[in-house]
Structures are given as structure tokens and as C-alpha cells.
Write a protein that holds these residues in place. Structure first.
Motif, PDB file in Angstrom:
ATOM      1  N   ARG A 244       0.830  -1.207   0.000  1.00 21.34           N
ATOM      2  CA  ARG A 244       0.000   0.000   0.000  1.00 21.34           C
ATOM      3  C   ARG A 244       0.868   1.261   0.000  1.00 21.34           C
ATOM      4  O   ARG A 244       0.592   2.232  -0.713  1.00 21.34           O
ATOM      5  N   SER A 245       1.933   1.228   0.795  1.00 22.62           N
ATOM      6  CA  SER A 245       2.815   2.404   0.884  1.00 22.62           C
ATOM      7  C   SER A 245       3.467   2.710  -0.456  1.00 22.62           C
ATOM      8  O   SER A 245       3.664   3.871  -0.812  1.00 22.62           O
ATOM      9  N   ARG A 246       3.811   1.665  -1.206  1.00 21.04           N
ATOM     10  CA  ARG A 246       4.419   1.881  -2.517  1.00 21.04           C
ATOM     11  C   ARG A 246       3.426   2.535  -3.475  1.00 21.04           C
ATOM     12  O   ARG A 246       3.766   3.450  -4.222  1.00 21.04           O
ATOM     13  N   LEU A 247       2.192   2.062  -3.447  1.00 22.88           N
ATOM     14  CA  LEU A 247       1.174   2.639  -4.323  1.00 22.88           C
ATOM     15  C   LEU A 247       0.967   4.119  -4.018  1.00 22.88           C
ATOM     16  O   LEU A 247       0.929   4.966  -4.924  1.00 22.88           O
ATOM     17  N   GLN A 248       0.886   4.438  -2.740  1.00 24.19           N
ATOM     18  CA  GLN A 248       0.692   5.831  -2.364  1.00 24.19           C
ATOM     19  C   GLN A 248       1.876   6.700  -2.779  1.00 24.19           C
ATOM     20  O   GLN A 248       1.702   7.814  -3.273  1.00 24.19           O
ATOM     21  N   LYS A 249       3.068   6.165  -2.608  1.00 19.07           N
ATOM     22  CA  LYS A 249       4.255   6.944  -2.948  1.00 19.07           C
ATOM     23  C   LYS A 249       4.355   7.181  -4.447  1.00 19.07           C
ATOM     24  O   LYS A 249       4.580   8.303  -4.902  1.00 19.07           O
ATOM     25  N   GLU A 250       4.191   6.105  -5.235  1.00 20.55           N
ATOM     26  CA  GLU A 250       4.403   6.230  -6.673  1.00 20.55           C
ATOM     27  C   GLU A 250       3.277   6.981  -7.366  1.00 20.55           C
ATOM     28  O   GLU A 250       3.487   7.577  -8.423  1.00 20.55           O
ATOM     29  N   ILE A 251       2.104   6.961  -6.795  1.00 21.09           N
ATOM     30  CA  ILE A 251       0.980   7.628  -7.448  1.00 21.09           C
ATOM     31  C   ILE A 251       0.905   9.100  -7.057  1.00 21.09           C
ATOM     32  O   ILE A 251       0.656   9.961  -7.899  1.00 21.09           O
ATOM     33  N   TRP A 252       1.152   9.398  -5.781  1.00 21.61           N
ATOM     34  CA  TRP A 252       0.974  10.778  -5.338  1.00 21.61           C
ATOM     35  C   TRP A 252       2.262  11.446  -4.874  1.00 21.61           C
ATOM     36  O   TRP A 252       2.606  12.518  -5.342  1.00 21.61           O
ATOM     37  N   GLU A 253       2.990  10.798  -3.970  1.00 20.71           N
ATOM     38  CA  GLU A 253       4.149  11.477  -3.392  1.00 20.71           C
ATOM     39  C   GLU A 253       5.190  11.812  -4.440  1.00 20.71           C
ATOM     40  O   GLU A 253       5.780  12.887  -4.420  1.00 20.71           O
ATOM     41  N   ASP A 254       5.441  10.900  -5.385  1.00 21.85           N
ATOM     42  CA  ASP A 254       6.441  11.157  -6.413  1.00 21.85           C
ATOM     43  C   ASP A 254       6.010  12.271  -7.357  1.00 21.85           C
ATOM     44  O   ASP A 254       6.836  12.887  -8.023  1.00 21.85           O
ATOM     45  N   GLU A 255       4.719  12.532  -7.419  1.00 21.94           N
ATOM     46  CA  GLU A 255       4.218  13.613  -8.267  1.00 21.94           C
ATOM     47  C   GLU A 255       4.183  14.932  -7.521  1.00 21.94           C
ATOM     48  O   GLU A 255       3.861  15.975  -8.095  1.00 21.94           O
ATOM     49  N   GLY A 256       4.497  14.895  -6.228  1.00 24.30           N
ATOM     50  CA  GLY A 256       4.460  16.113  -5.446  1.00 24.30           C
ATOM     51  C   GLY A 256       3.054  16.572  -5.138  1.00 24.30           C
ATOM     52  O   GLY A 256       2.812  17.749  -4.862  1.00 24.30           O
ATOM     53  N   ILE A 257       2.096  15.648  -5.204  1.00 24.85           N
ATOM     54  CA  ILE A 257       0.687  15.986  -4.986  1.00 24.85           C
ATOM     55  C   ILE A 257       0.201  15.274  -3.734  1.00 24.85           C
ATOM     56  O   ILE A 257       0.456  14.096  -3.527  1.00 24.85           O
ATOM     57  N   ILE A 258      -0.483  15.989  -2.889  1.00 28.37           N
ATOM     58  CA  ILE A 258      -1.070  15.390  -1.699  1.00 28.37           C
ATOM     59  C   ILE A 258      -2.585  15.515  -1.822  1.00 28.37           C
ATOM     60  O   ILE A 258      -3.125  16.602  -1.992  1.00 28.37           O
ATOM     61  N   VAL A 259      -3.269  14.401  -1.787  1.00 30.72           N
ATOM     62  CA  VAL A 259      -4.728  14.420  -1.897  1.00 30.72           C
ATOM     63  C   VAL A 259      -5.334  13.740  -0.688  1.00 30.72           C
ATOM     64  O   VAL A 259      -4.734  12.866  -0.069  1.00 30.72           O
TER      65      VAL A 259
END
Length: 296
Positions: A244-259
Motif C-alpha cells: 500500500r505504501s508503494r502505491l501511495q508513494k508512486e501515485i501521489w508522493e512522487d508527483e508532489g501531490i497530496i490528496v
């Protein structure tokens, strides 16, 4: 040389490990050689002091001291005495040759016996590894009692110095090669056919990541950018648990977006768009994450 990116990941791991091992070995060898040289130099100073001791004994002086050996240049040492002495050139030559034969760093050297007050040369000779190059004058003339200093200059050990230099110079190159290999051998998970074109075959489903589309039984369904990134991660690793942590990181954190929206919501949307294909399902792995199960 074959491109390391074309090698199987297992072989590339061994290649990387070999480069790292060579780098570590080179560093250890450099320190080992340096440590060995330091020991041999210290041993040489003991041998020089032994030469002074035997010279005093040969002159009949059994009580006065040999003063501390002084390193006066990179490859030159000076032996001094507490009291005046006399010496026989033959004995001095034989003593230095016999004792310095035990010095692994010694090949060629020049010995000068200096008068203490004026530093003029009272006697001198040169010894070479090649005996025909020896220069030993006036062997039979005993020198008068006086204050003497013995300077011994050694020919630099060019081979060992070069080896150390080449070895140390190669370390940045090895580090650079290791860096390139680390980048080139970064694992890429195998995916179903069409990875280079961005089109993945998942059972009977075609996933067009580039154009953000799903094609199921001839019917096209559009995907959002987030849904596309999420499904792409699953498509690259079908039937594998994705944390789960990888999905969150690669989808949002790496894009610099927090939702604030939940990952579960996007999983639910993807499930709905895939529900008409029974051979594909996104399942929850409790306490870990999710898995894209592709059964056909």
C-alpha cells in the motif's frame, strides 16, 4: 561488450556484485600495500641502527651509543654516533651489504661517510643490485678517529610506487563503472507483451497506458490519470502483492501531490471498470496491500 541491460536480472546482480568486490579488493590491497611499506621502512631504520652498532664494535667502542637514525630526505637516512670513531672501509662495505640484504625495499644505494664539522665526504661508495655497477674505492685505507656521520641514500622503489599509484588511480574508475552498473541494472519487472508500446495484455483485456484506455471485448473504457498510473503498477507486476505504501508513494508522493481521497476509492473505481472481465480482479492482501490477479 554486451549491454548489461539485456542480461537477466540474476546475472546482472552477479555482475554488479563482482564490480563491488573488485572495488573493495582494490581498496583493501591499497591499504595492505601501504601498511606493508610502513613496516618495511621501520625495519630498514632498525637495520641502519644495526650498521652503526657493528661499526662501533669494529672500532673497539662497546659502550657509547648510536644516536637515533634520522630521515633527512624521502629516501635518505643519517646514522650518527655519540663519540668519535675509526672505521675500516672494507668492514663498512661488507657490513652494509650483509645487513641491507635483509631489506626487501633495498636495491641500489649510495653510502657517504661525512665529517661532522664540515660535512665533507670522508669516504663513499655505491652498491647496486647488478654487482658490475658497484662503485667501491679505497677499500684498504683505514680512516682516522674522528666524528663521522653516515648518510645512506636509497634508490626509490619505482615499481612499488607505480603499483600503488595505478591501484589508487583505478579506484575512481571502478567507482564510476559501479555507478553506471547500478543505474543500468536497476530491476525492471517483466510484464505481459507490449511493454515497449505501452499496451498490456491482461487476460482478454487490453490496457493502453499511453492513451489511458481499457479495451474489453471490443468495448473501450477511458481511464483517469490516477487510475492509469495505478493500473500500470499492477500491470507491471501481475499476480504479485503491491504494498500500500508503494502505491501511495508512486501515485501521489512522487508527483508532489497530496490528496485527501483514499487509495481504496481508486481501487474501487478500477474494480468497477474491470468487473466485466471475470478473469481479472484486484484483491486486498490484509495487512500488506493489493494484488492484481490475472487467471487467464
Amino acid at each position: 561488450m554486451p549491454d548489461s541491460r539485456n542480461l537477466p536480472w540474476g546475472k546482472r546482480k552477479y555482475l554488479l556484485a563482482l564490480i563491488l568486490l573488485l572495488s573493495i579488493s582494490a581498496i583493501c590491497a591499497a591499504f595492505s600495500m601501504t601498511g606493508s611499506d610502513d613496516f618495511d621502512i621501520a625495519r630498514r631504520e632498525v637495520l641502519l641502527r644495526r650498521i652503526g652498532d657493528e661499526l662501533l664494535s669494529q672500532s673497539g667502542d662497546l659502550t657509547s651509543r648510536v644516536l637515533p637514525v634520522t630521515k633527512i630526505a624521502e629516501n635518505e637516512y643519517q646514522v650518527r654516533f655519540e663519540k668519535p670513531l675509526t672505521f675500516q672501509p672494507d668492514s663498512l662495505v661488507n657490513t652494509t651489504q650483509r645487513l641491507l640484504a635483509n631489506d626487501p625495499l633495498t636495491r641500489d644505494y649510495v653510502v657517504n661517510v661525512l665529517n661532522c664539522g664540515s660535512s665533507t665526504v670522508a669516504y663513499g661508495y655505491a652498491i647496486s643490485q647488478n654487482k658490475k655497477d658497484d662503485i667501491v674505492p679505497c677499500r684498504g685505507r683505514k680512516q682516522p678517529t674522528a666524528c663521522y656521520m653516515i648518510n645512506i641514500k636509497f634508490k626509490p622503489t619505482g615499481i612499488n610506487t607505480a603499483k600503488n599509484g595505478y591501484l589508487l588511480a583505478s579506484l575512481p574508475f571502478l567507482a564510476f563503472v559501479g555507478f553506471l552498473l547500478v543505474r543500468s541494472v536497476k530491476p525492471r519487472r517483466a510484464s505481459p507483451g507490449g511493454q515497449n508500446t505501452g499496451i498490456f495484455t491482461l487476460g482478454s483485456v487490453l490496457f493502453d497506458a499511453k492513451n489511458r484506455k481499457l479495451i474489453i471485448n471490443g468495448k473501450t473504457t477511458d481511464l483517469t490519470g490516477t487510475e492509469t498510473r495505478l493500473l500500470l503498477i499492477f500491470a507491471l507486476s501481475p499476480n504479485e502483492t503491491i504494498e500500500r505504501s508503494r502505491l501511495q508513494k508512486e501515485i501521489w508522493e512522487d508527483e508532489g501531490i497530496i490528496v485527501g481521497r483514499s487509495l481504496d476509492m481508486f481501487i474501487s473505481k478500477l474494480r468497477k471498470k474491470l468487473e466485466c472481465e471475470p478473469g481479472i480482479n484486484i484483491v486486498v492482501i490484509r495487512g500488506k496491500g493489493y494484488k492484481l490477479e490475472v487467471s487467464c
